[in-house]
Structure formats: C-alpha cells, structure tokens
Design a protein around this motif. Structure first.
Motif, PDB file in Angstrom:
ATOM      1  N   PRO A 134       9.305  -4.867  -4.361  1.00 11.74           N
ATOM      2  CA  PRO A 134       8.671  -5.191  -5.465  1.00 11.74           C
ATOM      3  C   PRO A 134       7.369  -5.549  -5.755  1.00 11.74           C
ATOM      4  CG  PRO A 134      10.632  -5.130  -5.955  1.00 11.74           C
ATOM      5  CD  PRO A 134      10.682  -5.201  -4.057  1.00 11.74           C
ATOM      6  N   PHE A 135       7.049  -6.844  -4.835  1.00 16.74           N
ATOM      7  CA  PHE A 135       6.120  -7.863  -4.642  1.00 16.74           C
ATOM      8  C   PHE A 135       5.078  -7.421  -4.394  1.00 16.74           C
ATOM      9  CE2 PHE A 135      10.175 -10.477  -6.186  1.00 16.74           C
ATOM     10  CZ  PHE A 135       8.813 -10.797  -7.963  1.00 16.74           C
ATOM     11  N   ARG A 136       5.301  -6.300  -4.231  1.00 17.59           N
ATOM     12  CA  ARG A 136       4.821  -5.866  -2.400  1.00 17.59           C
ATOM     13  C   ARG A 136       3.243  -4.765  -3.537  1.00 17.59           C
ATOM     14  NH1 ARG A 136       7.967  -5.480   1.913  1.00 17.59           N
ATOM     15  NH2 ARG A 136       7.949  -3.863   1.991  1.00 17.59           N
ATOM     16  N   LYS A 137       3.784  -4.524  -5.268  1.00 21.95           N
ATOM     17  CA  LYS A 137       3.197  -3.453  -6.158  1.00 21.95           C
ATOM     18  C   LYS A 137       1.935  -4.370  -6.518  1.00 21.95           C
ATOM     19  CE  LYS A 137       6.198  -0.697  -6.924  1.00 21.95           C
ATOM     20  NZ  LYS A 137       6.252   0.284  -6.147  1.00 21.95           N
ATOM     21  N   VAL A 159      -9.294  -9.915   0.589  1.00 19.15           N
ATOM     22  CA  VAL A 159      -9.170  -8.403   0.537  1.00 19.15           C
ATOM     23  C   VAL A 159      -8.306  -8.095  -0.685  1.00 19.15           C
ATOM     24  CG1 VAL A 159      -8.984  -6.296   1.699  1.00 19.15           C
ATOM     25  CG2 VAL A 159     -10.009  -8.032   2.949  1.00 19.15           C
ATOM     26  N   VAL A 160      -7.137  -8.154  -0.938  1.00 24.16           N
ATOM     27  CA  VAL A 160      -5.917  -7.832  -2.565  1.00 24.16           C
ATOM     28  C   VAL A 160      -6.804  -8.316  -3.414  1.00 24.16           C
ATOM     29  CG1 VAL A 160      -3.948  -7.758  -3.175  1.00 24.16           C
ATOM     30  CG2 VAL A 160      -4.174  -8.132  -0.725  1.00 24.16           C
ATOM     31  N   ILE A 161      -7.508  -8.625  -3.495  1.00 26.13           N
ATOM     32  CA  ILE A 161      -7.724  -9.283  -5.354  1.00 26.13           C
ATOM     33  C   ILE A 161      -8.812  -8.221  -5.434  1.00 26.13           C
ATOM     34  CG2 ILE A 161      -9.236 -10.913  -5.813  1.00 26.13           C
ATOM     35  CD1 ILE A 161      -7.582 -12.819  -4.787  1.00 26.13           C
ATOM     36  N   VAL A 162     -10.352  -7.883  -4.345  1.00 23.41           N
ATOM     37  CA  VAL A 162     -10.867  -7.254  -4.421  1.00 23.41           C
ATOM     38  C   VAL A 162     -10.646  -5.631  -4.774  1.00 23.41           C
ATOM     39  CG1 VAL A 162     -13.541  -6.413  -3.615  1.00 23.41           C
ATOM     40  CG2 VAL A 162     -12.573  -8.243  -3.510  1.00 23.41           C
ATOM     41  N   HIS A 213      -1.064   1.437   0.358  1.00 26.99           N
ATOM     42  CA  HIS A 213      -2.400   0.011   1.076  1.00 26.99           C
ATOM     43  C   HIS A 213      -1.629  -0.705   0.458  1.00 26.99           C
ATOM     44  CE1 HIS A 213      -4.933   3.880   0.833  1.00 26.99           C
ATOM     45  NE2 HIS A 213      -5.203   4.066   1.862  1.00 26.99           N
ATOM     46  N   PHE A 214      -1.489  -1.290  -1.033  1.00 22.28           N
ATOM     47  CA  PHE A 214      -1.092  -2.842  -1.536  1.00 22.28           C
ATOM     48  C   PHE A 214       0.319  -2.923  -0.480  1.00 22.28           C
ATOM     49  CE2 PHE A 214      -3.811  -1.575  -4.721  1.00 22.28           C
ATOM     50  CZ  PHE A 214      -4.765  -2.997  -4.941  1.00 22.28           C
ATOM     51  N   TRP A 225      -4.413   3.548   8.222  1.00 20.35           N
ATOM     52  CA  TRP A 225      -4.527   2.953   6.732  1.00 20.35           C
ATOM     53  C   TRP A 225      -5.382   2.211   6.778  1.00 20.35           C
ATOM     54  CZ3 TRP A 225      -3.736  -1.697   5.086  1.00 20.35           C
ATOM     55  CH2 TRP A 225      -3.264  -2.777   5.854  1.00 20.35           C
ATOM     56  N   ALA A 226      -6.081   1.525   7.142  1.00 20.40           N
ATOM     57  CA  ALA A 226      -6.664   0.556   6.539  1.00 20.40           C
ATOM     58  C   ALA A 226      -8.551   1.318   6.465  1.00 20.40           C
ATOM     59  CB  ALA A 226      -6.931  -1.256   7.174  1.00 20.40           C
TER      60      ALA A 226
END
Lengths: 450, 292
Positions: free
Chosen positions: A354-357, A264-267, A285-286, A102-103
């Motif tokens: 919900p916080f992994r959205k 990575v999450v931010i970018v 992915h998130f 998935w990455a």
C-alpha cells in the motif's frame, strides 16, 4: 488481406496520433498554476542571485565559513546535487542494459533531473569560491595529483555524457515536433529544426542512433560511479575523523542512487498528476520504483551501519568525539532525523505494497530527499569542527558553523534552478519518449515516419 | 542514553553559568588596589611599557588599546577602565581571569608596571614631549660576528645618545626575527653591541640582513638601518627529493603511473564522446541522402 493490413495500419496510425497528442500536451502552453510556479522559481533564483552578487562584493565573509569550517552548506549542496544526478545513469543505463523495460517512460525524467542537478552542482562550486575570477587557474595550474582536479574532469565529462544521453533519444521525437509544431513561434520551430539534425527515420539513421545510445549507456556506468566516488575521495583522501574511510566511494554511490530514485518518484508524481499521464506512468511504475527505492535504501543502510557502528565500537579518540557529536551531541537531532525519517522508516513502510501507491510513495520520497540533503550536511560539516591541529588566537565562534541567510537563499536558488530547468524542459520537449513508447506498442518505424 | 543526555545538559547548564559569570565584576581586594606603582613615568620606562604592550597585549586589545583586537576584549582607554588604581590594573594583569591570561610567569613585575604607565600615557599624550629625529648608524665586526648600533643626535653636533633602546632583527623569508633582548639600551658612548646567533641560516650564499631599529620610543621617531653580511650558513635545499616525481610534487612532477592512468581514462571516455558527437553529424548526412 491487403484490406486487413490497411485497416491495421489505420488503427496504428490512430494510436500514434493519440499518443502524440497525449505526450505533447505539456507543450501546448502555460496554465495559471504553471505560470505561478515558474514565477515562484524565478523569484527564488532572483533572491539567490542578489545574495550571490552581494557575496561577490563583500566576500565570503557573508557566509559563516571561517578558518575551522571552511566547507559549509555550499559543499553540502554540491555533494547533494552530484548525488541526485547519478540517477540518470541508474534508470537510463543500468536498468536498460539489464533489459528492464518498465522504466522506459521514466528515462527522460531521470536524464533531465541528472542534467539539471549537474548544472546546479557546477554553479555551486563557483559560488563556494572566494575568487571566482581565478576559476581558470585550476586548468592552467591544476595538478593531476589532486582529487579536486579529478572531480572537475569527471563532473564535466559526466555532464557531457548526460546531455548526449538526454539528447540522442530525443532526436526522433524532435523530428516529430518539427513536423507538427507549425503554430509555435519561429525561434522554437528553428530550434526543433536544428536539433532534429535532419532526422528522417531511415534504417541507417536508426542504426547509427542505436549504436551511439548503446555506447553512451555503457560509458555512463563507469563514469557515473567514478563521479561520485571521486567526490567522496575529496573527503576520504584526508585523515580526518568521519572522512578517513575506505568505504566512502561505494557509500556515496549507494546514497546517490537512493536520493536520485526518490527524486524521480517526486517528478513522476507531479508530471503524472499535472498532465493526466495515468496511462503512461501507471501504479505499476510506482510500485516498481518503490521496490527499487527499497533496494537502494537497504544498500545505503548497510553502508551507514558500517560507517557509524564500526567506529562507534572502537571509539578512537578523535573519531569517538565525532561519533558522539552525531549520536548524542550538537548534531544528534539532525542525525537521528536523517537515519530514521530519511532511511529506516521509509524502508519499513515501502516494504508493504500500500505504501508503494503513488501518493504515499511520493510523500516517502520527499522525506528521503530531505533526509539525504541533511545527510550531506552531516558528512561535510561536523568533521571539520574537530580540527586535528590546534589553532591559536581565533574567536570562539569559529568553532561553530550555522549557515547564514546568504548561504540558505543561494542554496534555495540552486534547488529552484534545478526545478526550473526540469519545468522548462517539459514545456519544450515531450517528457515521456514518444517513439520509444510507440515502438513498445508495436507501431513500426514507417508509421512514425509518415 | 538518557543518562548521557542528562550529563550533556548538565554540562551545558554549567557552561552557561560560567559564561554568565564572565560578565560579573572583577573584584580586586583593597590592599592589592592600594599597591603603589614603583616606577616613575620617564622615557625609558615608557619605552619598556610600549614594547611589552606591542608584544603581549596588542593582539587582543588592539593597537590603540581600544578593545578592537583579534578577539572581543575590554577597552583599555575607556574612562571606566582608567578610573581604576594602578594597583588594580597591575593585579588583573598579574593574575588574569577567563580569557585574560595571567602574566605572572611571562612578564617581570617592572614590565607590568611599565605597561600600566603606558596605558596612562595613552589617554594623556601631553605627559610626554613630542618625538624628535635621531641618527642611527651600524657597524659590523666580522671576527666576532657582532653588530654595533650607534645612536647620535640628528643635528650637526652629532652627540652620542645614552639609554636609547635599539631593536635588532634578522630578515627572514616572511618577516623579521628578533635577536638579542627586547630592549637593548645604548651606553654612554651611544653604542650598543649584539652578537649574531650561531648556526643561523642565510640565503643560498650565506648572506643575512641584520636590521637595527628604533621604534616604540617616546622621545625619538622610528628609524631603521640594515646591513648585509656573509655570516650565515648557506641555505641548502633538498632538491634531489623535491625534483622527483611524486604525489605531492608540482604539476610537472606528477608520477608517471598517475599520468598514464588518469590521461588514459580521460582519453578513453572522451574518445567515445567524440565518436557519439561525430555520429550526430553522420545522422544528419544520412538524412540528406534520403531527401534527394
């Protein structure tokens, strides 16, 4: 039968064209906001450069580093940048070698973050030197017994490996750009031509390419672990309270994976929002990155508990003073912000779906990165303010360290430089791998080649 | 935890009060301030005062006593300071306060008084006559390992000078080591003799350089002479330990296991990197064949 085959071929070609158009969209040009963003980054870099030139002229006296705290914000920056760069190996090697697919769309994001952060890490070390003109002396006179020499060797090796690991999977994509970017300026076309090294997508070329990428993926794992382990040894090979720990290597590596994954999450979030890549960087992915972040954060939390609670239980004289300084003393506000907002609360939140959205996860990631930055500061600075040997006849101000405007603006310049490298890379190369995505969608090499 | 915070903030509060009190006036009782300076301002006392100032005061108050030393300290040549009585200044040096240490145990009372005199002369240089050149000669007594300084007038008459303070030093690697007293005054014959300390270490042959100096003197200009003698114990270096391979050794003394391990890792990593770079050229070559 042949018709059906041709039709299928046609569909796949269509799919590839669509994929190509989508993934090269950032290369089309600069939007207004993009120009403002780049201008803003250049401004920060310019301010940092001016302050650095001033530092060169006046000397390190423009910083607040003195006899007691001789490592300050610059070294914290270095440790931070090195930590961020570790994510390259996590996403593009460790996950891939474990057959976690998935990455794939995130590999290039991770690699460019790694390369950009390493550039800044190397630059900030030179900034920290009072006499940068003596840089070469470390190669001429450096002793192999010194962890600083190991650090230089391993950081440079890691930079080369990261550059190669960024570049090799790019070759087939650059070949596609070479074919389709006829309208771009000549220098850019030439760049694509040179960088694509005559890629034709033959079986032999793919064989060599895959072999090289696999070798690098295996190689980068130990090198990545050692880059941050050696960085931690710069501290742990001394006897000072807060640094004198056998856990420091894994402690640093775990922290690095956490901050890198957050970066990575931010970018990811910015790229997805900016270029409408919802189809490629999905909520899934998130979600997965969120889980990865929980995992890495939990490991880091575990090391933090070991690093602080075990010495706090014993309260050996010097160590106790250091620990009290962090828990209830001068640094308590920063310390508890780092522990709570940069680690504990994010972990608790990210456990819930919900916080992994995308949006909540991005906000959490920002807190993790800020927390991680201050964390490096807390590792580097407070320890030095408790020197073991008494020093006489120095001003009382030497007992305190707070970064000056020079140090802060040069730090901001360094962070802006990381952002600029990433931004410009996105403007010249597809940030999501085209051919790897095409392969995953079942498009064959022949279709890509034609 | 809350209790701790209270303690910490209390301490901080107390600390800030003590910092505030630092800026308060330093009160000297009337009888202390009235105390008379027993010393007259003469060249001999002045030299003592200057020598003591250079040794004990200069670091903080600066070479010119203007408060520009290594730490922030009062300006001693300012009017505000100078308008105090000799007794008040003596009292402050004697007792000390906050950053100013007490010199009760470190200096003799006459020494403190002569520093007071020195400070007075600093703002009034015309109180002392201009300095003149003199001649300084040294001779050595090999049997007694002693060194004699001989001070004469610089003119052709070459008259011996009495009560001139001579400073003796031995040259060390990074500076000068004082021997004998802080002040060694010449006798009637213009001579003063000092003994070299026993068991002093010299260079690898046992040479030491003894330096006699006239400095901090108000009547005479600075001058120095030196003399090298084979009087010391030769310096022996523990070469056998330092020449071994060790973690603290020089670059060419790295332990073999470290060289082997570190270079092995570096070679292994870079072999793969070079292999991959070579593969890029192979990819290029493979592409060319295809075009044909």
């Amino acid at each position: 039968m042949a018709d059906l085959y041709r039709k299928e071929e046609q569909v796949k070609k269509e799919l590839l064209r669509e994929l190509y158009t989508d993934l090269t969209r950032p290369l089309a040009g600069y939007s207004r906001s993009g120009k403002i963003w780049i201008g803003f980054l250049l401004l920060l870099i310019a301010v940092g450069t001016i302050m650095y030139v001033r530092q060169l002229k006046i000397g390190l006296g423009v910083t607040d580093m003195r006899d007691i705290a001789s490592w300050g914000l610059y070294i914290s920056d270095f440790v931070f940048f090195v930590a961020v760069s570790l994510v390259g190996s996590l996403i593009s090697a460790i996950l891939k070698l474990s057959n976690i697919n998935w990455a794939t769309p995130l590999t290039r994001i991770a690699e460019i973050i790694a390369v950009a952060a390493l550039f800044s890490a190397l630059a900030i070390i030179v900034v920290d030197m009072g006499r940068p003109d003596r840089l070469l002396n470390i190669f001429v006179y450096g002793r192999l017994q010194s962890p600083i020499v190991w650090d230089i060797i391993v950081v440079n090796s890691y930079l080369v490996i990261s550059l190669l690991l960024l570049y090799l999977p790019l070759i087939p994509d650059i070949a596609l750009l070479r074919k389709n970017m006829g309208h771009k300026p000549r220098w850019q076309q030439r760049m694509y031509k040179i960088l694509s090294v005559g890629w034709q997508g033959t079986e032999e070329q793919f064989k060599i390419l895959n072999l090289s990428i696999t070798s690098l993926m295996i190689l980068i794992v130990p090198v990545a672990l050692s880059i941050h382990t050696v960085t931690s040894w710069l501290f742990a090979s001394t006897l000072r309270p807060g640094w004198d720990s056998t856990l420091f290597g894994p402690y640093f590596v775990a922290g690095a994976f956490m901050v890198g994954a957050a970066a990575v999450v931010i970018v990811m979030y910015i790229v997805r929002g900016q270029y409408k890549y919802q189809e490629y960087i999905t909520n899934y992915h998130f979600d997965m990155m969120g889980k990865l972040l929980v995992l890495t954060s939990l490991i880091y939390l575990y090391f933090n508990i070991n690093e602080y609670l075990v010495p706090a239980y014993k309260m050996k004289s010097a160590e106790g003073e250091h620990i009290l300084g962090l828990f209830v003393g001068d640094y308590s506000l920063m310390f508890w912000f780092v522990q709570l907002c940069g680690m504990l609360v994010p972990i608790l939140l990210m456990i819930f779906k919900p916080f992994r959205k995308p949006k909540p996860l991005m906000i959490i990631a920002v807190f993790i990165v800020i927390g991680a930055f201050f964390k490096r500061y807390l590792i580097v600075v407070p320890t030095q303010l408790h020197p073991f040997l008494p020093i006489q006849n120095y001003p009382a101000s030497y007992h305190h360290y707070s970064p000056t405007f020079s140090e802060c603006s040069i730090t901001l310049g360094g962070i802006a430089f990381v952002a600029l490298v990433i931004t410009l890379f996105i403007k010249f190369f597809p940030i999501i791998p085209i051919w790897e995505t095409a392969h995953e969608k079942g498009i064959s090499n022949e279709t890509i080649n034609n | 935890m809350a209790k701790f915070k209270i303690v910490v903030s209390f301490l901080l509060l107390a600390f800030s009060f003590s910092a505030f009190s630092q800026s308060e006036k330093w009160l000297v009782t009337a009888d202390n301030a009235k105390k008379n300076n027993p010393l007259t301002i003469n060249p001999k006392n002045m030299a003592v005062g200057k020598n003591v100032f250079m040794r004990s005061c200069k670091a903080c108050h600066g070479i010119n006593a203007d408060g520009k030393g290594r730490t922030q300290s009062p300006n001693l040549i300012a009017d505000e300071f100078q308008k105090q009585t000799d007794g008040a200044i003596f009292f402050k040096v004697f007792t000390g306060k906050n950053k100013m240490p007490s010199f009760k145990a470190k200096l003799k009372e006459e020494e403190i008084w002569s520093v007071v005199n020195y400070l007075r002369v600093l703002v009034n240089p015309s109180a002392v006559p201009p300095a003149v050149d003199i001649k300084l000669e040294v001779s050595a007594d090999d049997a007694a390992k002693s060194i004699t300084a001989f001070v004469l007038t610089a003119d052709s008459a070459k008259l011996p000078l009495q009560d001139v303070d001579v400073h003796f030093f031995i040259k060390r690697y990074f500076g000068l080591m004082r021997i004998a007293e802080l002040i060694n005054n010449t006798g009637k014959d213009g001579k003063v003799t000092v003994n070299i300390p026993e068991k002093i270490i010299g260079d690898s042959l046992g040479n030491i350089t003894v330096i006699a100096k006239i400095e901090n003197n108000f009547l005479y200009n600075d001058t120095e002479v030196s003399l090298t003698k084979l009087w010391a114990t030769p310096l022996t270096t523990g070469d056998e330990t330092f020449n071994q391979r060790s973690l603290w050794g020089a670059r060419d003394k790295s332990p073999l296991w470290l060289l082997f391990m570190a270079n092995g890792i570096i070679l292994g990593v870079w072999a793969v990197i070079i292999f991959v770079i070579y593969n890029i050229f192979r990819i290029k070559k493979a592409g060319k064949i295809f075009i044909k």
